[in-house]
Design a protein around this motif. Structure first.
Motif, PDB file in Angstrom:
ATOM      1  N   LEU A   1       5.072  -3.160  12.934  1.00  0.00           N
ATOM      2  CA  LEU A   1       4.309  -2.547  11.845  1.00  0.00           C
ATOM      3  C   LEU A   1       3.775  -1.178  12.232  1.00  0.00           C
ATOM      4  O   LEU A   1       3.811  -0.241  11.453  1.00  0.00           O
ATOM      5  N   ILE A   2       3.254  -1.066  13.473  1.00  0.00           N
ATOM      6  CA  ILE A   2       2.693   0.213  13.895  1.00  0.00           C
ATOM      7  C   ILE A   2       3.803   1.190  14.244  1.00  0.00           C
ATOM      8  O   ILE A   2       3.750   2.364  13.897  1.00  0.00           O
ATOM      9  N   GLY A   3       4.817   0.681  14.923  1.00  0.00           N
ATOM     10  CA  GLY A   3       5.935   1.538  15.297  1.00  0.00           C
ATOM     11  C   GLY A   3       5.582   2.441  16.467  1.00  0.00           C
ATOM     12  O   GLY A   3       4.641   2.180  17.221  1.00  0.00           O
TER      13      GLY A   3
ATOM     14  N   GLU B   1       0.622   5.063  10.479  1.00  0.00           N
ATOM     15  CA  GLU B   1      -0.837   4.948  10.618  1.00  0.00           C
ATOM     16  C   GLU B   1      -1.332   3.701   9.880  1.00  0.00           C
ATOM     17  O   GLU B   1      -0.829   3.377   8.801  1.00  0.00           O
ATOM     18  N   THR B   2      -2.357   3.030  10.445  1.00  0.00           N
ATOM     19  CA  THR B   2      -2.871   1.857   9.722  1.00  0.00           C
ATOM     20  C   THR B   2      -3.549   2.269   8.423  1.00  0.00           C
ATOM     21  O   THR B   2      -3.727   1.454   7.537  1.00  0.00           O
ATOM     22  N   SER B   3      -3.933   3.543   8.312  1.00  0.00           N
ATOM     23  CA  SER B   3      -4.560   3.971   7.055  1.00  0.00           C
ATOM     24  C   SER B   3      -3.552   3.950   5.918  1.00  0.00           C
ATOM     25  O   SER B   3      -3.932   3.989   4.755  1.00  0.00           O
ATOM     26  N   ARG B   4      -2.249   3.894   6.244  1.00  0.00           N
ATOM     27  CA  ARG B   4      -1.247   3.830   5.181  1.00  0.00           C
ATOM     28  C   ARG B   4      -0.911   2.388   4.816  1.00  0.00           C
ATOM     29  O   ARG B   4      -0.173   2.157   3.871  1.00  0.00           O
ATOM     30  N   TRP B   5      -1.421   1.430   5.598  1.00  0.00           N
ATOM     31  CA  TRP B   5      -1.191   0.032   5.245  1.00  0.00           C
ATOM     32  C   TRP B   5      -2.016  -0.283   4.006  1.00  0.00           C
ATOM     33  O   TRP B   5      -3.029   0.344   3.754  1.00  0.00           O
TER      34      TRP B   5
ATOM     35  N   GLY C   1       0.837  -1.192   0.000  1.00  0.00           N
ATOM     36  CA  GLY C   1       0.000   0.000   0.000  1.00  0.00           C
ATOM     37  C   GLY C   1       0.867   1.236   0.000  1.00  0.00           C
ATOM     38  O   GLY C   1       1.900   1.284  -0.662  1.00  0.00           O
ATOM     39  N   THR C   2       0.480   2.218   0.818  1.00  0.00           N
ATOM     40  CA  THR C   2       1.278   3.441   0.854  1.00  0.00           C
ATOM     41  C   THR C   2       2.183   3.460   2.086  1.00  0.00           C
ATOM     42  O   THR C   2       2.525   4.525   2.598  1.00  0.00           O
ATOM     43  N   TYR C   3       2.541   2.286   2.559  1.00  0.00           N
ATOM     44  CA  TYR C   3       3.504   2.184   3.658  1.00  0.00           C
ATOM     45  C   TYR C   3       4.784   2.909   3.236  1.00  0.00           C
ATOM     46  O   TYR C   3       5.270   2.706   2.123  1.00  0.00           O
ATOM     47  N   PRO C   4       5.333   3.789   4.089  1.00  0.00           N
ATOM     48  CA  PRO C   4       6.496   4.595   3.669  1.00  0.00           C
ATOM     49  C   PRO C   4       7.611   3.710   3.125  1.00  0.00           C
ATOM     50  O   PRO C   4       7.942   2.685   3.724  1.00  0.00           O
TER      51      PRO C   4
END
Lengths: 395, 380
Positions: free
Chosen positions: B153-155, B164-168, B102-105
């Motif tokens: 994963l959350i950090g 943020e989980t919205s970036r997963w 996804g949009t995970y950095p």
């Protein structure tokens, strides 16, 4: 004697905590307290939240003006209609796609399932590939595949594919001639009903005669003649009242005829293909569940292979097939809610829109849940009747 | 006088009519007239579909490229000749990172990769029956891994930046949803199944109502329920993460189905087993945990795995409450103007289908293997 008395007394005293009745009573009281506590807490929160958001609870909102359009309306509906009517439109759409899907999935499923048992190596492999492919990918993906991958890349109306019987296929959907019933066409329907009734009567009499005398009667052909022939006769007698409104191609669009939109088409095709893979496996298991001895015994009695299948194998296989088949029908009905992903206005989609517009989350979700539960119960009830007729009649 | 043969007759090869490729074809493809017709039909189907598929997926496919022009015909503003159709794997190639994470950095993507490696390292020995220390392995896999993964994963701790989980998104969401769903639904479903067969009327009624209600409604409605109703159920100000809401929905839904599967197993255990356990003086949980459940669960392994597969496929529905799992990310990228061609949607979906298929097919094959292995021969 005395020591025994003491023992009994002691054991009855000790068993108070270990008494299953006491334990069960205690445990259930605990459950009830926890349950009521949490329900009360939730209800309080809901009331608070609704007051904060200024939402009046209750089903009064169903009478309000909907104000949104629905693309497929089997019953009269405009944006001026009520929210209640919008939800009913959605429910009818759900039923339409579910019934159409169930019929097609059953046909494909039976063909593929029997194909997997075929002695023909090639047919068997083709059917296996079909089942293994469709069983292992999500139904939503199949819907998208039909919608974005197949139907969306069809040619524009100008370059529609011409199909037999004056129908067309393009990216706006599938167009076919719409029958127009002229004056006197009621006679055809009456004839059809009479034909079905007579066929049923013939079948019953023939069965009774075969039971009594052993003489057979060609029921199948008589029934076909009655059911097809009588309406045809009525059609001719009433002066050909049926005509067709053919879709006509103009520069940018097709006019006339009956249009099946790509949303419905992709949902219907996807649900049919997906569920058919499961039905195929059920049918295969059902037929394999009939022991070989049955087939051999029937052959020893001198039945032909067609009769063996019809009189011995299928009735026994259906007994195994029907319960899981019912649950597949229920799954298909529930999966039809995926319509929301491609914008086919089914129950979930319309109720979801209503829910978003009015903010009546509790009532909206409740309506959805109850509607699906009723659909499930009706399907189960129908299939239970079928099952009861098929079930083994034991002494 | 009679003649007695003293040496063995030489063994002869079976006649050509019962062995060899010709006989095989005769038996399996052209045995009867009907068979022959079916074979011709089958060959026609294969000959019609297979070349098209191979052409599209391999021969005409575009494997690399910077943007949409490589996958579009001249008329569509690209470089391909008119009438060209082929898979646009260049699109999948370019978006592969998004499809997975996804949009995970991007600079933090080593974290999901590390979790994936840990998962594989713990899962593989779990799946191979001969590897010892299954108990320790299970604890590591089902208790340690979720905790470690959660923080990884959350950090937000140990100097790891918060994500943020919205970036997963992508396969990361699909796999984490299904893993948690599996880990929660099996125990919860077992408890529900035990409750349904309990002699306590209130507990029984509660379980029946829960199971039948959830099984009667579509997952989308359950997801609607958790995404719209849960916030209403909680006191003002308390909010739930959207990912957590989806997790709750999927787990509850799967648990109801799991309960019915486990109930089937419980019903198949003969009454003598229950009575035997009672007569040994075992309590309820001992009886269930030591005698009944081990047998019951073993019986219904195929059903359990089927539920897992169903749940794995169902995670794709979180797309509807606007979360982006693998299918969601693929669909989201259709609208990328940089890649929009008639072939994009088809290629992306075929790729997603292949990934889903690999997992589901793998699970079903493993379940068949386990079923054979655990078959104690008591079945008729």
């Amino acid at each position: 004697m005395a020591s025994q008395e003491v023992l009994r007394e002691e054991s009855s005293r000790a068993s108070f905590i270990n008494d299953p009745k006491v334990r069960s009573l205690f445990f259930q009281t605990l459950v009830v307290i926890v349950l009521f506590g949490s329900v009360w807490w939730i209800v309080q929160n809901v009331i608070d939240n609704l007051q904060r958001l200024h939402i009046a609870s209750g089903f009064g909102f169903l009478k309000g003006r909907a104000g949104f359009d629905i693309s497929d309306t089997p019953i009269a509906y405009t944006s001026d209609s009520t929210y209640g009517r919008a939800i009913v439109v959605g429910l009818i759409n759900t039923i339409i796609v579910a019934v159409a899907g169930i019929i097609t999935a059953t046909i494909i499923g039976f063909v593929i399932g029997i194909g997997r048992l075929s002695h023909n190596w090639l047919i068997q492999k083709i059917c296996t590939v079909y089942v293994e492919v469709f069983r292992n990918i999500p139904p939503l993906l199949v819907i998208f595949f039909w919608y974005s991958g197949v139907l969306a890349v069809l040619p524009a109306p100008r370059d529609s594919y011409h199909l037999p019987f004056g129908s067309f296929l393009n990216q706006r959907g599938f167009y076919f001639p719409r029958p127009v019933w002229g004056e006197g066409s009621w006679l055809i329907f009456v004839a059809l009903l009479v034909g079905i009734a007579m066929a049923w009567f013939v079948a019953r009499t023939a069965r009774q005669r075969q039971m009594a005398t052993g003489q057979q009667f060609p029921v199948l052909w008589t029934s076909v003649a009655l059911i097809v022939g009588l309406p045809l006769l009525a059609y001719v007698l009433s002066g050909f009242p049926l005509s067709f409104d053919l879709p006509k191609q103009s520069t940018f669009n097709l006019t006339g005829g009956f249009q099946v939109k790509p949303e419905f088409l992709s949902l219907y095709l996807a649900l049919s293909c997906y569920t058919a893979a499961f039905i195929a496996e059920i049918v295969r298991a059902g037929i394999r569940g009939v022991s070989k001895g049955q087939t051999e015994a029937a052959a020893a009695l001198g039945l032909r292979s067609g009769s063996i299948l019809r009189l011995v194998v299928v009735p026994q296989a259906m007994r195994i097939v029907i319960p899981p088949l019912t649950s597949q029908y229920l799954n298909l009905t529930k999966n039809s809610s995926l319509a929301i992903a491609i914008g086919y206005p089914d129950l979930t989609a319309t109720a979801g829109t209503v829910l978003n517009q009015t903010g009546q989350a509790v009532e909206g979700v409740l309506i959805m849940m109850i509607a699906y539960l009723i659909l499930s119960l009706v399907t189960s009830a129908v299939m239970n009747v079928v099952n009861a007729r098929m079930a083994l009649v034991e002494r | 006088m009679s003649w007695v043969r003293t040496e063995m007759a030489l063994a002869q090869a079976a006649p050509a009519s019962v062995r060899g490729p010709v006989a095989w074809v005769r038996k399996n493809l052209v045995g009867t007239v009907g068979d022959t017709i079916m074979t011709i039909l089958g060959i026609a189907i294969v000959a019609w579909i297979l070349p098209q598929v191979i052409n599209w997926a391999f021969i005409n496919a575009v494997w690399t490229g910077p943007d949409r022009t490589v996958c579009a015909t001249v008329a569509q503003g690209g470089i391909q000749p008119d009438g060209w159709t082929g898979a646009c794997w260049a699109f999948v190639n370019a978006k592969f990172g998004q499809f997975m994470f996804g949009t995970y950095p991007i600079e933090e993507r080593w974290r999901p990769i590390l979790v994936a490696i840990l998962f594989v390292v713990l899962l593989v020995p779990m799946l191979i029956p001969r590897v010892p220390r299954k108990g320790l392995n299970a604890i590591l896999l089902f208790l340690m891994l979720p905790i470690v993964s959660f923080f990884l994963l959350i950090g937000g701790v140990f100097g790891l930046p918060h994500v943020e989980t919205s970036r997963w998104g992508g396969l990361l969401v699909t796999l984490s949803l299904s893993f948690v769903g599996i880990a929660v639904s099996l125990p919860l479903g077992t408890v529900l199944a035990l409750g349904r067969r309990s002699k306590m009327p209130i507990v029984k009624t509660l379980c029946v109502v829960f199971i039948e209600t959830v099984r009667g409604i579509p997952l989308i409605t359950v997801l609607f329920f958790v995404s719209v109703m849960l916030p209403l159920f909680l006191p003002a100000g308390v909010t739930f993460d959207k990912f957590l809401r989806a997790l709750i929905g999927v787990s509850l839904f799967a648990a109801a189905y799991m309960a019915e599967v486990v109930r089937g197993g419980l019903q198949a255990i003969p009454k003598g087993q229950y009575e035997g356990a009672d007569s040994l003086g075992l309590g309820y949980w001992q009886k269930m945990g030591l005698i009944v459940l081990p047998q019951a669960l073993k019986l219904v392994i195929p059903g359990i795995v089927n539920t897992f597969i169903g749940m794995f496929k169902d995670t794709s529905l979180v797309l509807i409450i606007s979360m982006f799992d693998l299918l969601g990310v693929v669909k989201q990228n259709f609208s990328d103007a940089n890649w929009a061609t008639p072939q994009t949607a088809r290629s992306g979906l075929v790729f997603a289908a292949f990934v889903f298929w690999l997992f589901c097919f793998g699970m079903s094959r493993y379940s068949m293997y386990t079923e054979r292995r655990l078959d104690t021969g008591h079945k008729r």
